[in-house]
Motif scaffolding. Structure first.
Motif, mmCIF file in Angstrom:
data_model
loop_
_atom_site.group_PDB
_atom_site.id
_atom_site.type_symbol
_atom_site.label_atom_id
_atom_site.label_comp_id
_atom_site.label_asym_id
_atom_site.label_seq_id
_atom_site.Cartn_x
_atom_site.Cartn_y
_atom_site.Cartn_z
ATOM 1 N N UNK A 140 0.839 -1.206 0.000
ATOM 2 C CA UNK A 140 0.000 0.000 0.000
ATOM 3 C C UNK A 140 0.870 1.252 0.000
ATOM 4 N N UNK A 141 1.847 1.300 0.917
ATOM 5 C CA UNK A 141 2.726 2.479 0.998
ATOM 6 C C UNK A 141 3.548 2.643 -0.277
ATOM 7 N N UNK A 142 3.961 1.517 -0.868
ATOM 8 C CA UNK A 142 4.767 1.587 -2.085
ATOM 9 C C UNK A 142 3.951 2.089 -3.270
ATOM 10 N N UNK A 143 2.697 1.650 -3.349
ATOM 11 C CA UNK A 143 1.854 2.020 -4.491
ATOM 12 C C UNK A 143 1.250 3.408 -4.345
ATOM 13 N N UNK A 144 0.922 3.785 -3.118
ATOM 14 C CA UNK A 144 0.260 5.077 -2.873
ATOM 15 C C UNK A 144 0.967 5.793 -1.722
ATOM 16 N N UNK A 145 2.190 6.258 -1.978
ATOM 17 C CA UNK A 145 2.965 6.876 -0.894
ATOM 18 C C UNK A 145 2.354 8.181 -0.407
ATOM 19 N N UNK A 146 2.206 8.282 0.884
ATOM 20 C CA UNK A 146 1.737 9.502 1.546
ATOM 21 C C UNK A 146 2.142 9.376 3.001
ATOM 22 N N UNK A 147 2.079 10.488 3.720
ATOM 23 C CA UNK A 147 2.398 10.419 5.146
ATOM 24 C C UNK A 147 1.476 9.427 5.846
ATOM 25 N N UNK A 148 0.212 9.409 5.441
ATOM 26 C CA UNK A 148 -0.771 8.521 6.078
ATOM 27 C C UNK A 148 -0.480 7.053 5.776
ATOM 28 N N UNK A 149 -0.239 6.722 4.496
ATOM 29 C CA UNK A 149 -0.013 5.311 4.161
ATOM 30 C C UNK A 149 1.280 4.793 4.787
ATOM 31 N N UNK A 150 2.322 5.618 4.792
ATOM 32 C CA UNK A 150 3.578 5.190 5.409
ATOM 33 C C UNK A 150 3.412 5.031 6.919
ATOM 34 N N UNK A 151 2.750 6.001 7.553
ATOM 35 C CA UNK A 151 2.573 5.924 9.009
ATOM 36 C C UNK A 151 1.817 4.650 9.390
ATOM 37 N N UNK A 152 0.705 4.413 8.717
ATOM 38 C CA UNK A 152 -0.122 3.258 9.068
ATOM 39 C C UNK A 152 0.546 1.941 8.705
ATOM 40 N N UNK A 153 1.233 1.919 7.593
ATOM 41 C CA UNK A 153 1.902 0.679 7.186
ATOM 42 C C UNK A 153 3.005 0.297 8.161
ATOM 43 N N UNK A 154 3.802 1.274 8.540
ATOM 44 C CA UNK A 154 4.877 0.987 9.495
ATOM 45 C C UNK A 154 4.315 0.656 10.867
ATOM 46 N N UNK A 155 3.234 1.333 11.256
ATOM 47 C CA UNK A 155 2.605 1.032 12.553
ATOM 48 C C UNK A 155 2.093 -0.405 12.585
ATOM 49 N N UNK A 156 1.496 -0.847 11.471
ATOM 50 C CA UNK A 156 1.013 -2.230 11.400
ATOM 51 C C UNK A 156 2.177 -3.205 11.551
#
Length: 420
Positions: free
Chosen positions: A230-246
């Motif tokens: 998700x973070x790779x395909x749609x990079x944003x502060x939100x996607x990176x934050x949530x992906x790393x948190x998961x």
């Protein structure tokens, strides 16, 4: 929620082939108008495919058709059985199945509808794609009537027939989720994403987010991989934050790994106030006061950190009394032949000071030292090279990372492919 599908509607398929009264005279018309000649009862599908009934089945199929057209529900089951008993060819079986389907649609009988579609699919007359569409539409009908187990079974049949159709796996995922089978749902969503990528398509963000959410609820290991996608395909502060948190919530990385993930979150703009605090405290625990101070200063500049708040006051005051290394200090320490771990920490201090080229030099020395943790050293080397703009070198370093650090390296590699 209600499901929709791009496949053809059941009602359209039900009357397309054969159309009503194709095998005998229509009500109100002369008997001879469409009466088939013996051994030559034919009709066409809307696609132009001819249907020719066998001599043995003609009468039984026409009797069944008359009962279906008259909505004679009491006699339909017996006439279906009679027709099936004399069916000889794929055309016969298909015609009977279509008439069953028409009757089931009129009666709004989902169980009968499922039996009719099984008959059509097994007849051997229709193409696999048509059978798959029928099962997909059946599954949608079951799902929207909250018959989730039956919906899942129908979608499973559709995807088995047409295994490269990503939409079918999305529908199957929703049916599995509705049954509480979250891990199976996540697997289905992941398969839909894989098929879209294999077809050269970029999966929609809503599909990726849905897959991540369901997998995380299921505590499925695929959640971490999907989150990274998700973070790779749609990079944003939100996607990176949530992906790393998961990833952090599921993998529980040690302090070293947490720091490396927080360093990435800072680059992607995803740090919250709590994570700025965690970052600074973890760096300080490794006596990397330079980086801890730099993190706090960055948080203040971003207006995320309030240095006067109770949360940060102690951190800020504690850092005031801590020694900050200079480049000269680090150069002298590196010449003292320190242990691999101490040499790694010298590299980390250069990294925290923003001297990425020098940090990379030190990490290379670590890799050449006996007893070094090469996975950590390669990960940190990749981070330093990425910050220095050496994409090729960083890529090679990240790909050399193994064991527990490999997943963290994959996060960094995804970032590198986007930005470096």
């Amino acid at each position: 929620m209600k499901l929709t599908t791009t496949t053809a509607a059941l009602a359209l398929l039900a009357v397309s082939a054969p159309a009503a009264a194709q095998y005998g005279p229509q009500p109100g018309q002369p008997q001879t108008a469409v009466e088939p000649a013996p051994g030559n009862a034919t009709a066409k599908t809307t696609e132009g495919k001819k249907i020719k009934l066998s001599k043995d089945a003609q009468k039984a199929v026409i009797d069944l058709q008359k009962a279906v057209n008259a909505n004679d529900t009491a006699s339909i089951p017996a006439k279906v059985a009679a027709a099936q008993a004399v069916a000889r060819t794929a055309d016969d079986k298909y015609a009977i199945g279509q008439l069953q389907l028409k009757a089931a649609l009129a009666a709004k009988d989902n169980v009968a509808m499922a039996a009719a579609i099984d008959a059509i699919a097994s007849s051997g007359f229709v193409e696999a794609a048509t059978s798959s569409k029928l099962y997909a539409s059946l599954g949608t009908t079951f799902y929207n009537e909250k018959q989730y187990a039956q919906a899942g079974a129908a979608f499973q049949k559709a995807s088995t027939i047409d295994p490269n159709n990503s939409e079918l796996y999305t529908l199957l995922g929703e049916a599995k989720f509705a049954q509480g089978q979250k891990a199976d749902a996540a697997t289905a969503f992941q398969r839909a994403i894989q098929l879209q990528r294999a077809a050269g398509m970029k999966p929609e963000e809503k599909l990726l987010k849905r897959a991540v959410s369901v997998a995380y609820e299921a505590r499925s290991p695929v959640a971490m991989e999907l989150a990274r996608e998700w973070a790779a395909a749609y990079p944003s502060a939100d996607s990176w934050r949530n992906s790393i948190a998961i990833y952090r919530n599921m993998a529980h990385p040690d302090v070293e790994g947490t720091l490396d993930l927080l360093r990435l979150m800072q680059l992607t703009g995803g740090l919250t106030a709590g994570e700025y605090a965690l970052f600074a405290e973890a760096a300080a625990d490794q006596s990397n006061f330079n980086e801890a101070q730099a993190v706090i200063d960055a948080g203040i500049a971003a207006k995320v950190v309030d240095p006067a708040s109770a949360r940060f006051r102690d951190i800020v005051n504690g850092l005031k009394g801590k020694p900050k290394a200079t480049a000269a200090d680090l150069e002298a320490a590196a010449k003292m032949s320190p242990s691999p771990l101490n040499l790694l920490r010298i590299g980390d201090r250069y990294y925290g000071m923003g001297d990425y080229a020098k940090a990379a030099d030190i990490y290379r020395k670590v890799l050449g030292t006996a007893g070094a943790d090469k996975d950590v050293a390669n990960l940190h080397l990749g981070m330093a090279l990425a910050r220095a703009g050496d994409k090729a070198g960083a890529t090679a370093a990240f790909k050399a990372v193994g064991a527990a650090r490999a997943d963290i390296a994959k996060f960094w590699l995804a970032y590198l492919q986007q930005h470096a």
